[in-house]
Design a protein around this motif. Structure first.
Motif, PDB file in Angstrom:
ATOM      1  N   ILE A   5       9.588  36.322  49.047  1.00 17.37           N
ATOM      2  CA  ILE A   5      10.758  36.886  48.356  1.00 17.37           C
ATOM      3  C   ILE A   5      10.836  36.339  46.936  1.00 17.37           C
ATOM      4  CG2 ILE A   5      13.286  36.871  48.315  1.00 17.37           C
ATOM      5  CD1 ILE A   5      13.276  37.058  51.327  1.00 17.37           C
ATOM      6  N   TRP A   6      10.597  35.047  46.770  1.00 19.76           N
ATOM      7  CA  TRP A   6      10.585  34.467  45.415  1.00 19.76           C
ATOM      8  C   TRP A   6       9.584  35.190  44.520  1.00 19.76           C
ATOM      9  CZ3 TRP A   6      10.144  28.536  46.817  1.00 19.76           C
ATOM     10  CH2 TRP A   6      11.349  28.113  47.376  1.00 19.76           C
TER      11      TRP A   6
ATOM     12  N   ARG B  87      20.642  38.378  53.803  1.00 15.51           N
ATOM     13  CA  ARG B  87      21.087  37.555  52.673  1.00 15.51           C
ATOM     14  C   ARG B  87      21.645  36.223  53.147  1.00 15.51           C
ATOM     15  NH1 ARG B  87      26.039  37.361  49.641  1.00 15.51           N
ATOM     16  NH2 ARG B  87      26.865  39.092  50.873  1.00 15.51           N
ATOM     17  N   GLU B  88      22.358  36.230  54.257  1.00 13.82           N
ATOM     18  CA  GLU B  88      22.924  34.992  54.781  1.00 13.82           C
ATOM     19  C   GLU B  88      21.823  34.017  55.195  1.00 13.82           C
ATOM     20  OE1 GLU B  88      26.081  33.508  58.262  1.00 13.82           O
ATOM     21  OE2 GLU B  88      25.412  35.604  58.147  1.00 13.82           O
ATOM     22  N   ARG B  89      20.758  34.540  55.819  1.00 12.53           N
ATOM     23  CA  ARG B  89      19.657  33.660  56.223  1.00 12.53           C
ATOM     24  C   ARG B  89      18.940  33.102  55.000  1.00 12.53           C
ATOM     25  NH1 ARG B  89      18.351  30.155  60.078  1.00 12.53           N
ATOM     26  NH2 ARG B  89      16.099  30.040  60.432  1.00 12.53           N
ATOM     27  N   PHE B  90      18.761  33.909  53.976  1.00 14.02           N
ATOM     28  CA  PHE B  90      18.141  33.445  52.736  1.00 14.02           C
ATOM     29  C   PHE B  90      18.957  32.312  52.121  1.00 14.02           C
ATOM     30  CE2 PHE B  90      17.806  33.643  48.100  1.00 14.02           C
ATOM     31  CZ  PHE B  90      16.433  33.552  47.915  1.00 14.02           C
ATOM     32  N   GLN B  91      20.255  32.464  52.073  1.00 14.47           N
ATOM     33  CA  GLN B  91      21.112  31.428  51.497  1.00 14.47           C
ATOM     34  C   GLN B  91      21.069  30.150  52.322  1.00 14.47           C
ATOM     35  OE1 GLN B  91      24.763  33.665  51.381  1.00 14.47           O
ATOM     36  NE2 GLN B  91      24.516  34.186  49.211  1.00 14.47           N
TER      37      GLN B  91
ATOM     38  N   LYS C 102      22.199  49.492  46.600  1.00  8.81           N
ATOM     39  CA  LYS C 102      22.118  50.399  45.459  1.00  8.81           C
ATOM     40  C   LYS C 102      21.187  49.879  44.373  1.00  8.81           C
ATOM     41  CE  LYS C 102      25.063  53.015  42.265  1.00  8.81           C
ATOM     42  NZ  LYS C 102      26.460  53.275  41.823  1.00  8.81           N
ATOM     43  N   TYR C 103      21.254  48.571  44.084  1.00  7.39           N
ATOM     44  CA  TYR C 103      20.474  48.021  42.974  1.00  7.39           C
ATOM     45  C   TYR C 103      19.392  47.032  43.421  1.00  7.39           C
ATOM     46  CZ  TYR C 103      24.514  49.806  40.402  1.00  7.39           C
ATOM     47  OH  TYR C 103      25.502  50.616  39.899  1.00  7.39           O
ATOM     48  N   GLY C 104      19.389  46.648  44.684  1.00 10.99           N
ATOM     49  CA  GLY C 104      18.455  45.630  45.151  1.00 10.99           C
ATOM     50  C   GLY C 104      17.092  46.190  45.520  1.00 10.99           C
TER      51      GLY C 104
ATOM     52  N   GLN D 121      18.611  37.182  39.222  1.00  9.10           N
ATOM     53  CA  GLN D 121      19.698  37.975  39.792  1.00  9.10           C
ATOM     54  C   GLN D 121      20.385  37.205  40.917  1.00  9.10           C
ATOM     55  OE1 GLN D 121      20.862  40.708  38.681  1.00  9.10           O
ATOM     56  NE2 GLN D 121      19.239  41.531  37.359  1.00  9.10           N
ATOM     57  N   SER D 122      21.663  37.453  41.111  1.00 13.04           N
ATOM     58  CA  SER D 122      22.393  36.839  42.221  1.00 13.04           C
ATOM     59  C   SER D 122      21.891  37.412  43.540  1.00 13.04           C
ATOM     60  CB  SER D 122      23.894  37.092  42.065  1.00 13.04           C
ATOM     61  OG  SER D 122      24.168  38.481  42.166  1.00 13.04           O
ATOM     62  N   THR D 123      22.147  36.696  44.620  1.00 10.88           N
ATOM     63  CA  THR D 123      21.721  37.192  45.927  1.00 10.88           C
ATOM     64  C   THR D 123      22.461  38.485  46.286  1.00 10.88           C
ATOM     65  OG1 THR D 123      23.354  35.725  46.967  1.00 10.88           O
ATOM     66  CG2 THR D 123      21.094  34.913  46.784  1.00 10.88           C
TER      67      THR D 123
END
Length: 565
Positions: free
Chosen positions: A154-155, A187-191, A175-177, A166-168
């Motif tokens: 992902i990085w 996203r929660e697991r990434f954080q 729409k933009y990701g 960009q923010s998570t």
């Protein structure tokens, strides 16, 4: 692969050819920084003249055919006669080559795993799980090697698409990701992984940190550093310089260098191949030792970085932060040569070599010893450039518009190895905002590993996409897909959410919907295509994977026309 072709490919990367029309116009190419905080490494950065009285305050007796410096070093005006080529100038390997790699690579991930190896991944998995369990207990879901490599993927994908800052929320936006990112993990697991990512045993860190400031990431860094040297044998010309990894958080050895574009960061000294920019070895700067300033740090760094290449006849180019006569003599004992700029306050520099208003523009003064040569060149009025070389032994001057000595031209050709490496790392950097310097160190290791893997990949696959102007970008995209692929396939087997099925399809994966009952699901009924006229009454079993509306082959393949627009 031919060494010259590899050199030309890496020069093409620096020339800005790996950007295309899909780039965001706001992204500007990074310009390589100056080599030292107190001086410029470019030999065209001149030393300003001082008054003649200052330059002649220490007059010593000297022979009429020599110059004498403040510390009594004699430099003769004419070269010493040599019966044969000195042993230190005998180069045993002119071109760089890939070593200890059997066969060809099947995909970029195999080249990348030479550096970010399973040993490093296993350490990260072990200490991340241990630390997270102390904070969350049984609520923590154990991570593994597949998920950690997916995190790195992902990085890389975010970096190559210039979304690393960009923010998570934006990165996971429908729409933009990026669908590849959403497909890899939530996203929660990434954080959570970013929060609890660790590289050592935190319970024992305080004891180790008393002896080593780099203790939070020392083992991982040393493993990575050793593997850089293992898979590539450099050419005849090396470069030593520093890299400033951008960081503004709390760290005991953070540096402020105003001449650098990033200003604040963590300093790492590198030795690289001057032609291909392959990173060979790193020396991390960790500040004062035992509360005292390190004396002779420049010489210590160069001797440590050059140790693996002793008795090879290679040349090392460096700037005036490192160059000294004592270092040149010590490198000669290891059969290595030196070319570097010299600060005007060095005691071995004669007064005649310093800037003076009376010196003619584009003139040169040479000084010779049995094993070293020094030149002072005047590019402008009241300016001077001083170089020291143990590789050159003759007063050759290239007859061009500037009449520069051959020593200076050689220095200009080989001085930019580390700056070019830093420029490549900045172009598609994986670095994200974080206040933890060990994570910044590891992200920089991922950047360097991706560059080294790309050079090794081209060495093994010279014809790979040889007509593409964006070869490195394609390499990084394929690398990111290969790293995230196993975790995506694992998620596909357990997740049937409609949005994720769309993300899987957009990322190039086909998700199979599992039935909730033990009985086989009945065959799908035919429904009228929502894009065809009602009068045609065309009924199909296929549907759009995004909006799930019935769609005939004429009006869509993976998505219907409405969703495609």
């Amino acid at each position: 692969m031919d060494y010259q072709n590899l050199f030309e490919l890496m020069q093409q990367e620096l020339g800005g050819d790996d950007t295309d029309e899909s780039d965001d116009g706001s992204d500007e190419d990074y310009q390589p920084s100056e080599a030292s905080e107190s001086t410029d490494s470019d030999c065209d950065l001149e030393i300003e003249s001082t008054s003649s009285s200052d330059n002649e305050t220490d007059v010593r007796r000297q022979a009429p055919d020599s110059y004498c410096s403040r510390d009594g070093t004699q430099w003769f005006k004419h070269p010493m006669s040599l019966a044969r080529t000195p042993q230190r100038n005998i180069i045993r390997q002119l071109n760089g080559k890939v070593t200890n790699v059997n066969g060809d690579f099947q995909n970029p991930m195999e080249a990348f795993s030479l550096y970010v190896c399973p040993e490093i991944v296993d350490d990260i998995v072990k200490w991340t799980n241990q630390f997270a369990e102390t904070k969350l207990g049984t609520q923590w879901k154990q991570t593994d090697g597949i998920e950690v490599t997916a995190l790195i993927g992902i990085w890389i994908i975010a970096g190559v698409t210039h979304n690393n800052n960009q923010s998570t929320e934006m990165l996971w936006s429908t729409k933009y990701g990026l669908s590849q990112v959403r497909s890899t993990m939530s996203r929660e697991r990434f954080q959570h992984l970013m929060t609890y990512l660790r590289f050592d045993d935190k319970a024992e860190r305080s004891q180790r940190q008393e002896r080593d400031k780099l203790a939070p990431i020392r083992k991982v860094f040393d493993t990575f550093n050793a593997r850089l040297q293992r898979f590539y044998s450099p050419g005849a010309y090396l470069t030593v310089d520093e890299q400033l990894v951008p960081f503004r958080g709390r760290c005991g050895f953070k540096q402020y260098i105003p001449s650098k574009p990033d200003k604040y960061g963590l300093k790492i000294f590198w030795i690289v191949d001057a032609k291909t920019f392959y990173p060979l070895k790193a020396y991390p700067y960790i500040g004062k030792e035992a509360g005292r300033v390190q004396v002779g740090l420049g010489e210590k760094v160069v001797m440590d970085l050059a140790r693996p290449y002793a008795r090879s006849g290679r040349n090392i180019t460096m700037d005036n932060y490192f160059t000294s006569l004592n270092l040149a003599l010590n490198l000669q004992k290891d059969q290595l040569t030196l070319v570097g700029t010299v600060r005007s306050n060095r005691t071995f520099v004669p007064a005649e070599f310093l800037p003076k208003r009376a010196r003619e523009v584009e003139s040169s003064i040479f000084g010779f010893r049995e094993t070293a040569t020094m030149v002072s060149y005047v590019p402008k009025k009241s300016k001077a450039v001083i170089l020291l070389s143990t590789m050159h032994s003759s007063p050759d001057v290239i007859v061009d518009k500037n009449h520069k000595p051959e020593m200076i031209l050689f220095y200009n050709e080989t001085k930019g190895g580390v700056d070019s490496l830093d420029q490549l790392a900045h172009r598609y950097s994986v670095k994200r905002k974080t206040n933890r310097w060990p994570v910044v160190y590891f992200m920089n290791m991922v950047d360097i590993a991706a560059i080294a893997a790309y050079i090794i990949w081209l060495g093994k696959n010279p014809l790979w996409q040889n007509k593409q102007r964006t070869r490195r970008r394609h390499f990084l995209l394929e690398l990111g897909e290969a790293l995230t692929g196993p975790n995506i396939q694992r998620r596909m087997a357990s997740n049937t959410r409609e949005q994720l099925r769309c993300d899987f399809a957009n990322a190039g994966y086909t998700a199979e919907v599992r039935t909730t009952s033990s009985e086989a699901s009945p065959p799908a009924k035919k429904r009228r295509c929502h894009s065809c006229p009602r009068s045609s009454d065309r009924k199909v079993k296929t549907c759009c994977t995004k909006c799930m509306k019935p769609t005939c082959p004429q009006h869509g393949r993976f998505v219907c026309h409405d969703c495609a627009q």
